[in-house]
Design an enzyme around this catalytic site. Structure first.
Site, short mmCIF file in Angstrom:
data_model
loop_
_atom_site.label_atom_id
_atom_site.label_comp_id
_atom_site.label_asym_id
_atom_site.label_seq_id
_atom_site.Cartn_x
_atom_site.Cartn_y
_atom_site.Cartn_z
N SER A 253 -56.04 -17.06 25.84
CA SER A 253 -56.01 -18.52 25.74
C SER A 253 -57.31 -19.15 25.26
O SER A 253 -57.30 -20.04 24.41
CB SER A 253 -55.63 -19.13 27.09
OG SER A 253 -54.35 -18.71 27.50
N LYS B 227 -48.44 -17.16 38.93
CA LYS B 227 -47.35 -17.94 38.35
C LYS B 227 -46.33 -18.40 39.40
O LYS B 227 -45.64 -19.40 39.18
CB LYS B 227 -46.66 -17.15 37.25
CG LYS B 227 -47.54 -16.92 36.03
CD LYS B 227 -46.80 -16.21 34.91
CE LYS B 227 -47.72 -15.97 33.72
NZ LYS B 227 -47.00 -15.36 32.58
N ASN C 80 -46.15 -21.39 34.30
CA ASN C 80 -47.31 -20.91 33.54
C ASN C 80 -48.04 -22.05 32.83
O ASN C 80 -48.97 -21.81 32.07
CB ASN C 80 -46.91 -19.85 32.52
CG ASN C 80 -46.15 -20.42 31.34
OD1 ASN C 80 -45.05 -20.95 31.51
ND2 ASN C 80 -46.72 -20.33 30.15
N ASP D 145 -43.33 -19.68 29.07
CA ASP D 145 -43.13 -18.26 28.77
C ASP D 145 -41.72 -18.03 28.26
O ASP D 145 -41.49 -17.23 27.36
CB ASP D 145 -43.34 -17.41 30.03
CG ASP D 145 -44.79 -17.16 30.37
OD1 ASP D 145 -45.65 -17.27 29.47
OD2 ASP D 145 -45.08 -16.86 31.54
N GLY E 131 -40.86 -4.50 35.79
CA GLY E 131 -41.67 -5.44 36.54
C GLY E 131 -40.85 -6.60 37.07
O GLY E 131 -39.80 -6.95 36.50
N GLY F 19 -42.51 -9.67 38.52
CA GLY F 19 -43.37 -10.83 38.80
C GLY F 19 -42.94 -12.09 38.06
O GLY F 19 -41.80 -12.23 37.61
N ARG G 271 -41.42 -0.78 41.39
CA ARG G 271 -42.07 0.24 42.23
C ARG G 271 -41.84 -0.02 43.71
O ARG G 271 -42.17 0.82 44.55
CB ARG G 271 -43.57 0.29 41.94
CG ARG G 271 -43.90 0.79 40.54
CD ARG G 271 -45.39 0.78 40.29
NE ARG G 271 -45.92 -0.59 40.27
CZ ARG G 271 -47.19 -0.90 40.08
NH1 ARG G 271 -48.08 0.05 39.89
NH2 ARG G 271 -47.59 -2.15 40.07
N LEU H 21 -44.75 -7.54 26.66
CA LEU H 21 -45.38 -8.84 26.78
C LEU H 21 -46.89 -8.77 26.60
O LEU H 21 -47.54 -9.79 26.36
CB LEU H 21 -45.06 -9.47 28.14
CG LEU H 21 -43.80 -10.34 28.19
CD1 LEU H 21 -42.54 -9.56 27.81
CD2 LEU H 21 -43.62 -10.97 29.56
N GLY I 290 -46.55 -8.85 22.50
CA GLY I 290 -46.43 -10.19 23.01
C GLY I 290 -47.25 -11.24 22.31
O GLY I 290 -47.30 -12.39 22.77
#
Length: 245
Positions: A16, A65, A86, A101, A124, A126, A148, A205, A228
């Site tokens: 960013s 986030k 985000n 996103d 993932g 998140g 996981r 991503l 990404g």
């Protein structure tokens, strides 16, 4: 001075600051600056707001986030449905959360989709994963989330459960985890890459490095791959529009 910034931890991988600093120069946007605000704990967020004058907007990255939401005054309908934010706009003393996103991912992914991309694996669970899940639902693409976490739930599988059948049935594989991100470029998500084919589409991503080991594995098996970077550019531009409504 109009101040914009990014909160998260760590931020050494940040896209960013470089992007927006360049944007300010290219577009001759005077009186603007972009700062990085690494927060060790999300509980430090109110202290940042109190200490930094002139804030108009913030981007939010890993791992905040989801945990930033209780600190906001409002979130828009899409961010609420996703359950992750985000982008934050500071307006009239209020903090308003958005999710861009999802827009960036959808616009970046859609041109690559073929008729057989009907089932996806999402690596993932998140905040970024939640935006991806939202988009896949919009597109009518079924998905499994690979985690996981040993507390398995419906719609989730463990990495050690992935086999030839699951990989072959899911021709779209999306990495929403930080595995393989700078400075850990030698790492890769633990999936059985030997079962990938030219029918697969792998979307990471991560943008740095441009070709992660995840994507390199896909290429070696003839798969279509994308990182990404475009997604980040698209969401950054939507952030800018929101911050300056």
């Amino acid at each position: 001075m109009q101040v914009y910034g990014l909160i998260g931890n760590p931020l050494e991988h940040s896209f960013s600051k470089q992007y927006f600093t360049g944007k300010f120069e290219r577009e001759h946007l005077e009186g603007c600056r972009f700062e990085l605000y690494p927060l060790e704990r999300i509980e430090s967020f109110p202290f940042l707001l109190a200490s930094e004058t002139g804030l108009k907007g913030l981007a939010v990255t890993i791992p905040y986030k989801e945990t930033v939401i209780p600190f906001l005054d409002e979130i828009d309908a899409k961010a609420s449905a996703i359950g992750a934010v985000n982008c934050i706009r500071l307006s009239a003393g209020k903090l308003i959360g958005y999710n861009t996103d999802s827009t960036g991912f959808k616009l970046s992914l859609a041109p690559l989709l073929l008729s057989h991309h009907t089932n996806a694996l999402i690596l993932g669970s998140g905040g970024s994963s939640k935006a991806v899940q939202y988009v896949l639902k919009e597109l009518g693409i079924a998905f499994l989330i690979v985690t996981r976490n040993k507390k398995i739930a419906a719609g989730f599988v463990h990495y050690d459960q992935l086999d030839a059948e699951i990989i072959q049935q899911h021709s779209l594989v999306i990495n929403c985890s930080p595995v393989g991100m700078f400075p850990h470029e030698q790492e890769e998500p633990a999936i059985p890459y030997q079962y990938l084919t030219k029918e697969h589409l792998l979307f990471d991503l991560i943008y740095r490095p441009a070709e992660t080991k995840f994507l390199s594995q896909g290429l070696s098996h003839g798969a279509t791959v994308k990182n990404g970077y475009e997604m980040l550019v698209l969401q950054a531009e939507e952030n800018w529009e929101i911050w300056n409504e």
